[in-house]
Each structure stands twice: as C-alpha cells, then as structure tokens.
Enzyme design. Structure first.
Site, PDB file in Angstrom:
ATOM      1  N   ASN A 232       5.891  88.436 -30.717  1.00  0.00           N
ATOM      2  CA  ASN A 232       6.372  86.977 -31.061  1.00  0.00           C
ATOM      3  C   ASN A 232       5.231  86.236 -31.025  1.00  0.00           C
ATOM      4  O   ASN A 232       4.857  85.964 -29.801  1.00  0.00           O
ATOM      5  CB  ASN A 232       7.440  86.726 -30.592  1.00  0.00           C
ATOM      6  CG  ASN A 232       7.923  85.278 -30.885  1.00  0.00           C
ATOM      7  OD1 ASN A 232       7.398  84.498 -31.302  1.00  0.00           O
ATOM      8  ND2 ASN A 232       9.209  85.067 -30.377  1.00  0.00           N
TER       9      ASN A 232
ATOM     10  N   HIS B 231      10.660  84.528 -38.988  1.00  0.00           N
ATOM     11  CA  HIS B 231       9.758  84.436 -37.893  1.00  0.00           C
ATOM     12  C   HIS B 231      10.093  85.799 -37.186  1.00  0.00           C
ATOM     13  O   HIS B 231      11.146  86.512 -37.046  1.00  0.00           O
ATOM     14  CB  HIS B 231      10.446  83.118 -36.957  1.00  0.00           C
ATOM     15  CG  HIS B 231       9.918  83.443 -35.593  1.00  0.00           C
ATOM     16  ND1 HIS B 231       8.608  83.436 -35.385  1.00  0.00           N
ATOM     17  CD2 HIS B 231      10.605  83.191 -34.393  1.00  0.00           C
ATOM     18  CE1 HIS B 231       8.367  83.510 -34.110  1.00  0.00           C
ATOM     19  NE2 HIS B 231       9.725  83.334 -33.499  1.00  0.00           N
TER      20      HIS B 231
ATOM     21  N   CYS C  91       8.456  77.676 -32.214  1.00  0.00           N
ATOM     22  CA  CYS C  91       8.405  78.877 -33.262  1.00  0.00           C
ATOM     23  C   CYS C  91       8.403  78.324 -34.600  1.00  0.00           C
ATOM     24  O   CYS C  91       8.142  79.122 -35.745  1.00  0.00           O
ATOM     25  CB  CYS C  91       9.231  80.194 -33.042  1.00  0.00           C
ATOM     26  SG  CYS C  91       9.006  80.904 -31.363  1.00  0.00           S
TER      27      CYS C  91
HETATM   28  N1  COA Z   1      12.938  96.675 -19.917  1.00  0.00           N
HETATM   29  C1  COA Z   1      13.937  97.247 -19.533  1.00  0.00           C
HETATM   30  N2  COA Z   1      15.269  96.771 -19.483  1.00  0.00           N
HETATM   31  C2  COA Z   1      15.391  95.475 -19.496  1.00  0.00           C
HETATM   32  C3  COA Z   1      14.402  94.529 -20.007  1.00  0.00           C
HETATM   33  C4  COA Z   1      13.025  95.310 -20.082  1.00  0.00           C
HETATM   34  N3  COA Z   1      11.982  94.835 -20.819  1.00  0.00           N
HETATM   35  N4  COA Z   1      14.755  93.497 -20.124  1.00  0.00           N
HETATM   36  C5  COA Z   1      15.945  93.438 -19.883  1.00  0.00           C
HETATM   37  N5  COA Z   1      16.427  94.635 -19.430  1.00  0.00           N
HETATM   38  C6  COA Z   1      17.796  95.052 -18.928  1.00  0.00           C
HETATM   39  C7  COA Z   1      18.513  93.758 -18.392  1.00  0.00           C
HETATM   40  O1  COA Z   1      18.197  93.454 -16.816  1.00  0.00           O
HETATM   41  C8  COA Z   1      19.861  94.347 -18.495  1.00  0.00           C
HETATM   42  O2  COA Z   1      20.247  95.267 -17.415  1.00  0.00           O
HETATM   43  P1  COA Z   1      21.753  95.398 -17.009  1.00  0.00           P
HETATM   44  O3  COA Z   1      22.612  95.695 -18.018  1.00  0.00           O
HETATM   45  O4  COA Z   1      21.417  96.267 -15.504  1.00  0.00           O
HETATM   46  O5  COA Z   1      21.870  94.056 -16.370  1.00  0.00           O
HETATM   47  C9  COA Z   1      19.940  95.216 -19.756  1.00  0.00           C
HETATM   48  O6  COA Z   1      18.715  95.500 -20.028  1.00  0.00           O
HETATM   49  C10 COA Z   1      20.407  94.127 -21.009  1.00  0.00           C
HETATM   50  O7  COA Z   1      19.814  93.064 -21.015  1.00  0.00           O
HETATM   51  P2  COA Z   1      19.864  91.934 -22.333  1.00  0.00           P
HETATM   52  O8  COA Z   1      18.926  90.763 -21.568  1.00  0.00           O
HETATM   53  O9  COA Z   1      21.466  92.015 -22.399  1.00  0.00           O
HETATM   54  O10 COA Z   1      19.334  92.778 -23.457  1.00  0.00           O
HETATM   55  P3  COA Z   1      19.124  92.400 -24.802  1.00  0.00           P
HETATM   56  O11 COA Z   1      19.545  93.509 -25.624  1.00  0.00           O
HETATM   57  O12 COA Z   1      19.690  91.109 -25.160  1.00  0.00           O
HETATM   58  O13 COA Z   1      17.812  92.210 -25.236  1.00  0.00           O
HETATM   59  C11 COA Z   1      15.980  90.434 -25.424  1.00  0.00           C
HETATM   60  C12 COA Z   1      17.084  91.298 -24.326  1.00  0.00           C
HETATM   61  C13 COA Z   1      15.029  89.695 -24.718  1.00  0.00           C
HETATM   62  C14 COA Z   1      14.868  91.748 -26.160  1.00  0.00           C
HETATM   63  C15 COA Z   1      16.854  90.132 -26.506  1.00  0.00           C
HETATM   64  O14 COA Z   1      17.922  89.393 -25.944  1.00  0.00           O
HETATM   65  C16 COA Z   1      16.297  88.947 -27.431  1.00  0.00           C
HETATM   66  O15 COA Z   1      15.149  89.607 -28.044  1.00  0.00           O
HETATM   67  N6  COA Z   1      16.722  88.000 -27.589  1.00  0.00           N
HETATM   68  C17 COA Z   1      16.178  86.932 -28.437  1.00  0.00           C
HETATM   69  C18 COA Z   1      14.945  86.453 -27.686  1.00  0.00           C
HETATM   70  C19 COA Z   1      13.830  85.745 -28.755  1.00  0.00           C
HETATM   71  O16 COA Z   1      13.886  86.148 -29.817  1.00  0.00           O
HETATM   72  N7  COA Z   1      13.194  84.682 -28.217  1.00  0.00           N
HETATM   73  C20 COA Z   1      12.332  84.089 -28.909  1.00  0.00           C
HETATM   74  C21 COA Z   1      12.825  83.037 -29.874  1.00  0.00           C
HETATM   75  S1  COA Z   1      11.753  82.331 -30.892  1.00  0.00           S
END
Ligand code: COA
Length: 314
Positions: free
Chosen positions: A269, A239, A115
């Site tokens: 993204n 980004h 990215c």
């Molecule tokens: N829909 C509903 N629930 C979801 C889900 C979705 N699409 N994805 C994950 N969950 C759930 C998880 O299973 C978890 O459930 P649990 O509490 O029962 O275990 C809960 O939501 C929280 O999960 P978590 O992964 O801690 O959520 P988060 O707030 O961190 O959000 C992302 C997840 C991926 C959106 C976030 O971590 C993120 O954006 N990270 C950065 C990723 C990124 O930018 N990547 C590219 C870099 S270039």
C-alpha cells in the site's frame, strides 16, 4: 459530492513511475516481527514492498518520466500538484522542491487526502484545466516507511514507498474526466491516523469492514455522473490496500480480475502513489488504448474516498 463534468477535457498525455531500489520481502519482515509470509500473503496479497528515498526525490523521478513521455518541458507546465500524506517537510510544500527539480514554470501545491489523494488531485486538476490552465503535472508520491511503526505487525506489513505521475493537458481531442465522486467522513478519523511526528495507528478490521462499501458506493456515483455502466469500463484501478478488499469490491461491482489493475503483491500500500503506480503499470503493459474508459477508486484515512471515470487519450 458527485460530479458530472462531461464538458471538460483533461487528457493524460504522459505517465511515469518511480520506486526505491530496496526490496523488503515478507521473509525480511519475518526476521523482526511475529508474522509469516503465509499469513501476510493470505490476509493481504502483499509479497514485497519497496522502501527508501524521499517523497520529493521519488516525485521528481516519476514526474520527469511523465514529462519526457508527453514531450512537455517543465517550462510548459502551469501547475504541479503533489498528492502526499508524507511530505518531506511541513513547510514549504514539498511540491516546491519538485517545481525546482523539474524546472516547472508554473505554481506548486501539495494535496493531502491520504490514500484518496491522487483521485482528489485528478478532479482538482480537471477543474484547473477547465478554468484555463494548459498543463498540470499530477503526482502521487509517498514515503510511508517513515511513518510506519516497524514493531507493529498490524501495519508494518502493509505499506511501501513510491511515486506515480501523469501529465494532464486541456484543450480538445480525446481524453476526459467524465464523472467523479469525492467524499469524507471525519467522524472516522480515529480508525486510521498518524499524529504529527507520530506513526500510523490503525483499527485494521474496522477499516476493512468499511472499505468495500465505501469503494462500491463511490464507484457507482462516479459511473452515474459519467453516464456509463460498469460494463463500459475497460480497466478498474482500485486503491491497492488489500487483495481481499479489491476482490470483494470487484465482485460487488461486477468487474472481473482481468479488467482490474493489481500490483499490490510487489509494492504494498503506497497510499497516494498507489493508484498512479497501478495505472502506469497497466499503461506500460499495453492494457489501455485510446477511448478506453478507466475507473479509478481510492479510499483511506479520513475516512476519505474518491472515484473518477477517465477516458484514456492515447
Ligand atoms: N502476522 C500474523 N498475525 C497477525 C498479523 C501479522 N502481521 N497482524 C495481525 N495478526 C493477528 C492478530 O493479532 C489476530 O490474532 P488473534 O486472533 O490471536 O487476536 C489475528 O491475526 C487476526 O487479526 P485481525 O486484525 O482481525 O486480522 P485481519 O484479517 O483483519 O487482517 C489486516 C489484518 C490489517 C491485514 C486487515 O484488517 C486489513 O487489511 N485491514 C484494512 C487495512 C487497510 O486497508 N488500511 C489502509 C487503508 S488505506
């Protein structure tokens, strides 16, 4: 690594974007994944993304628009740099098809810094121009949909396809890369990766935790290299990965939402295409004038990061 290249000149003289026609909304994803529009919007800021096409097809479309706007024929381009982590083939470089498609007379190479790729490409292009090339076509293009596991709700909601391109010209006149910062920490490869032929695997919360600090520190080094402060920045183009990451970086850097490009809701993204798509969108919306300073900040798999301060030329 931090750079101060105040003597260089890389003027952005044309820009263009391309998106696949097919729109995939959060409601569409609700049909196949255990997720909801409300969850996706609240946790990421993404409402829909575009899916389809090929990396080279999107790159050629965006590149052609940028060349047309600059009034530069392909025959006058010395080098095309295609920034992508989703090339259409392993070999040759996908930029070879772009070179042919646009009738570019010069060389062609791919650049993969995930990215962060487009900003790495910007700094590389600036170096090529300083060492004598006349014109570089810089493209960020991705078909992330081809490496997404559509059954993994942790990643399938995030990514999209698209391309953005700029024409960079050397010589005099306004428009320069004033400062930059490039970096990588390969010990973090495991938190975001796709094996050859495989799909994206990501520890989302871990990437999230690291992203804001990486962006802020990298942006500060680029500002320092440019000899300017955040108050001098007319437009911040981060980004587009997650609205909460962008908001947090803005608040830590002291940049308002009004001075920040944000198209995440409509494209998701798009990796190396993300910054040029947001930049092109802002330029097309009339948000940039000659002399404006633009701060671009990328981060991604590697983990890699890259920032630059660019003086807008036209
Ligand atoms: N829909 C509903 N629930 C979801 C889900 C979705 N699409 N994805 C994950 N969950 C759930 C998880 O299973 C978890 O459930 P649990 O509490 O029962 O275990 C809960 O939501 C929280 O999960 P978590 O992964 O801690 O959520 P988060 O707030 O961190 O959000 C992302 C997840 C991926 C959106 C976030 O971590 C993120 O954006 N990270 C950065 C990723 C990124 O930018 N990547 C590219 C870099 S270039």
């Amino acid at each position: 690594m931090m750079g101060d290249v105040a003597s260089s000149s890389a003027r952005i003289t044309g820009w263009g974007a391309a998106l696949p026609e097919k729109v995939v909304t959060n409601a569409d994803l609700e049909a196949t994944l255990d997720t909801s529009d409300e969850w996706i919007v609240e946790r990421t800021g993404i409402r829909e993304r575009r899916i389809g096409g090929s990396t080279t097809g999107l790159a050629i479309e965006a590149g052609r628009r940028a060349l047309d706007q600059a009034g530069v024929p392909g025959a006058d381009v010395d080098l095309v740099i295609l920034c992508t982590c989703t090339p259409d083939e392993t070999m040759p470089a996908s930029s070879a098809a772009v070179q042919q498609g646009l009738g570019i007379a010069g060389g062609a190479m791919d650049l993969n810094a995930a990215c962060s790729g487009f900003v790495y490409g910007l700094v590389a292009a600036d170096g090529f121009l300083r060492s004598g090339l006349g014109r570089v076509l810089l493209i960020g293009a991705e078909t992330m949909s081809r490496i997404v596991d559509w059954e993994d709700r942790g990643t399938a909601i995030l990514f999209g396809d698209g391309a953005g391109a700029v024409v960079l010209e050397g010589g005099g006149g306004p428009g320069r890369v004033l400062g930059w910062d490039l970096g990588s920490d390969g010990s973090l490869r495991h938190i975001l990766h796709a094996d050859a032929g495989g799909t994206i695997q990501m520890d989302g919360p871990e990437v999230f935790r690291r992203a804001v600090r990486i962006m802020v520190e990298s942006a500060e080094r680029a500002l320092q290299g440019a000899g300017c402060s955040v108050d001098d920045i007319a437009l911040f183009v981060p980004h587009q990965a997650n609205a909460r990451i962008i908001a947090s970086a803005c608040s830590k850097l002291g940049i308002s939402a009004e001075r920040t490009a944000n198209n995440l809701a409509l494209v998701g993204n798009t990796s190396a295409a993300s910054i040029p798509l947001a930049l092109v969108g802002a330029a097309d919306a009339g948000r940039l004038a000659a002399g404006d300073l633009v701060l671009v900040v990328g981060f991604g798999a590697g983990m890699s990061w890259a920032s630059a301060v660019v003086e807008w030329a036209t």
